[in-house]
Write a protein that holds these residues in place. Structure first.
Motif, short mmCIF file in Angstrom:
data_model
loop_
_atom_site.label_atom_id
_atom_site.label_comp_id
_atom_site.label_asym_id
_atom_site.label_seq_id
_atom_site.Cartn_x
_atom_site.Cartn_y
_atom_site.Cartn_z
N LEU A 23 46.57 50.33 145.42
CA LEU A 23 45.49 51.29 146.55
C LEU A 23 46.02 52.57 146.53
N LEU A 24 46.98 52.43 147.26
CA LEU A 24 47.25 54.23 147.54
C LEU A 24 47.94 54.49 146.92
N GLU A 25 48.33 54.96 145.95
CA GLU A 25 48.43 56.04 144.55
C GLU A 25 47.86 55.79 143.99
N ALA A 26 46.58 55.13 143.64
CA ALA A 26 45.27 55.57 143.11
C ALA A 26 44.34 56.41 144.38
N LEU A 27 44.44 56.68 145.34
CA LEU A 27 43.74 57.09 146.00
C LEU A 27 44.60 58.87 146.59
N LEU A 28 46.18 58.39 146.66
CA LEU A 28 46.92 59.91 147.02
C LEU A 28 47.49 60.24 146.21
N GLY A 29 47.58 59.29 145.05
CA GLY A 29 48.98 59.63 143.96
C GLY A 29 50.65 60.14 144.65
N TYR A 30 50.97 60.98 144.55
CA TYR A 30 51.92 61.71 145.04
C TYR A 30 51.82 63.13 145.17
N PRO A 31 52.07 63.15 145.84
CA PRO A 31 51.15 64.43 146.66
C PRO A 31 51.69 66.33 146.16
N ASP A 32 51.73 66.75 145.96
CA ASP A 32 52.28 67.99 145.40
C ASP A 32 53.34 68.65 146.57
N GLY A 33 52.89 69.20 147.85
CA GLY A 33 53.55 69.31 148.25
C GLY A 33 54.48 68.41 148.84
N LEU A 104 53.01 51.99 150.62
CA LEU A 104 53.31 53.87 150.42
C LEU A 104 54.64 53.81 149.30
N LEU A 105 56.12 53.84 149.97
CA LEU A 105 57.08 53.42 149.41
C LEU A 105 56.98 53.65 147.57
N ALA A 106 56.49 52.16 147.31
CA ALA A 106 56.27 52.25 146.61
C ALA A 106 55.44 52.23 145.36
N SER A 107 53.90 53.28 146.36
CA SER A 107 53.11 53.63 145.52
C SER A 107 53.59 54.68 144.69
N SER A 108 54.47 55.78 145.33
CA SER A 108 55.82 56.20 144.49
C SER A 108 56.09 56.34 143.27
N LEU A 109 55.91 55.18 142.98
CA LEU A 109 57.04 54.29 141.80
C LEU A 109 55.96 54.50 140.79
N LEU A 110 55.10 53.99 141.17
CA LEU A 110 53.64 53.88 140.24
C LEU A 110 52.98 55.26 139.66
#
Length: 331
Positions: A23-33, A104-110
């Motif tokens: 859910l978090l990766e779909a909503l946020l992705g990995y922000p460019d900033g 949130l940490l795991a979402s960065s690896l999706l």
């Protein structure tokens, strides 16, 4: 345990963490900033692999020493990933809201969101700028020489990348997150990154990258089969897609691909869209004579990439549904 009506939900469950991460990766992705500020975990892993490559893969060493150096590299990566991931998960889950932080940490690896964005850029560029734009866009997601591709080649390359990276970049890390929590997904990404960097049959890396390539084949095996099933199921509920043809292509062609895993999602995608994918391709001037996946047409275009993206969205919905069911059943 949290009580929700009559449903007991364990906030430490890897299945709940999987649902949160998706859910978090779909909503946020990995922000460019954030990337500009601290880069990305895969970049950090890649830096470690590059250092170990310099230290343990000396060109004048015998083949057996270089292979042993590659095995040691994999063991160091796995030990570090499992140790760091495990320690972080134990510590964070003791904190209020810790499950959300781990998710949130795991979402960065999706890569659900980024994969969609990069592939969707290809048909947009083809329509806007023609072949030159399509070649420039597809160069971000494939390893082959884009200048050797015509429009059909660009389109097939984008669809093949979508299918293969759905497995490697979404389903596989999700699977290992469900199996082993944060240490599981971090270990998977370490193996997958090592394979992409050193798992090549070149004079420099054939011996040193042997362990990374073989282990990557093994850890991607369950996800490649699951991805094919998700795509076949998605074809059944997607207008214009053909679930029966997808299933037949997987049964007939997946095992003939030069990769033990890539053929499964590629064959499913090819059959569902009525295309032929894979086949002979050129990498760095070398032609790879691979088997065709699917028995449809080889001529593909921007509309076919968009059809593949529609199928991908529905297959993602299937993965989300599985994650939610697992979280409920195992909570």
């Amino acid at each position: 345990m949290l009580l929700a009506g009559t449903i007991m939900i364990d906030p430490t469950s890897p299945y709940l963490l999987l649902s949160l991460a998706l859910l978090l990766e779909a909503l946020l992705g990995y922000p460019d900033g954030l990337y500009r500020l601290i880069r990305h975990p895969v970049v950090w892993i890649g830096a470690v692999i590059s250092r170990l490559d310099r230290w343990l893969n000396r060109p004048h060493w015998p083949t057996v020493w270089r292979r042993a150096g590659g095995v040691l590299t994999v063991l160091i990566l796995l030990g570090g990933a499992l140790g760091i991931g495990g320690a972080l998960q134990i510590w964070l889950l003791r904190l209020p809201g810790g499950a959300l932080i781990v998710g949130l940490l795991a979402s960065s690896l999706l890569a659900q969101r980024s994969l969609y964005r990069f592939v969707a850029a290809v048909p947009a560029a083809l329509r806007r700028e023609g072949l030159a734009g399509g070649r420039a866009a597809v160069a971000h997601i494939v390893g082959r020489d884009p200048n050797s591709l015509d429009e059909a080649g660009v389109s097939r390359a984008a669809i093949e990348s979508l299918a293969e990276n759905f497995s490697d970049g979404v389903t596989a890390p999700a699977f290992w997150l469900a199996v082993g929590g944060l240490p599981g997904i971090l270990a998977y990404k370490a193996i997958n990154t090592a394979d992409s960097m050193i798992g090549h049959r070149t004079p420099k890396h054939e011996a040193f990258g042997w362990a990374a390539a073989r282990l990557d084949d093994l850890v991607n095996l369950p996800a490649s089969r699951l991805t094919a099933l998700l795509l076949v199921a998605a074809a059944a509920v997607t207008r214009g897609a053909r679930a029966g043809a997808a299933a037949r292509a997987v049964w007939r062609d997946a095992g003939k691909h030069r990769s033990p895993n890539a053929g499964w999602p590629e064959a499913a995608m090819a059959g569902a869209l009525g295309l032929r994918l894979a086949g002979p391709r050129r990498y760095a001037g070398v032609v790879v004579d691979d088997h065709w996946m699917g028995d449809g047409r080889a001529e593909a275009g921007a509309a076919d990439i968009e059809a593949g993206l529609r199928l991908y969205r529905r297959a993602l919905a299937g993965l989300w549904l599985l994650a939610g069911m697992w979280a409920w059943a195992m909570g």
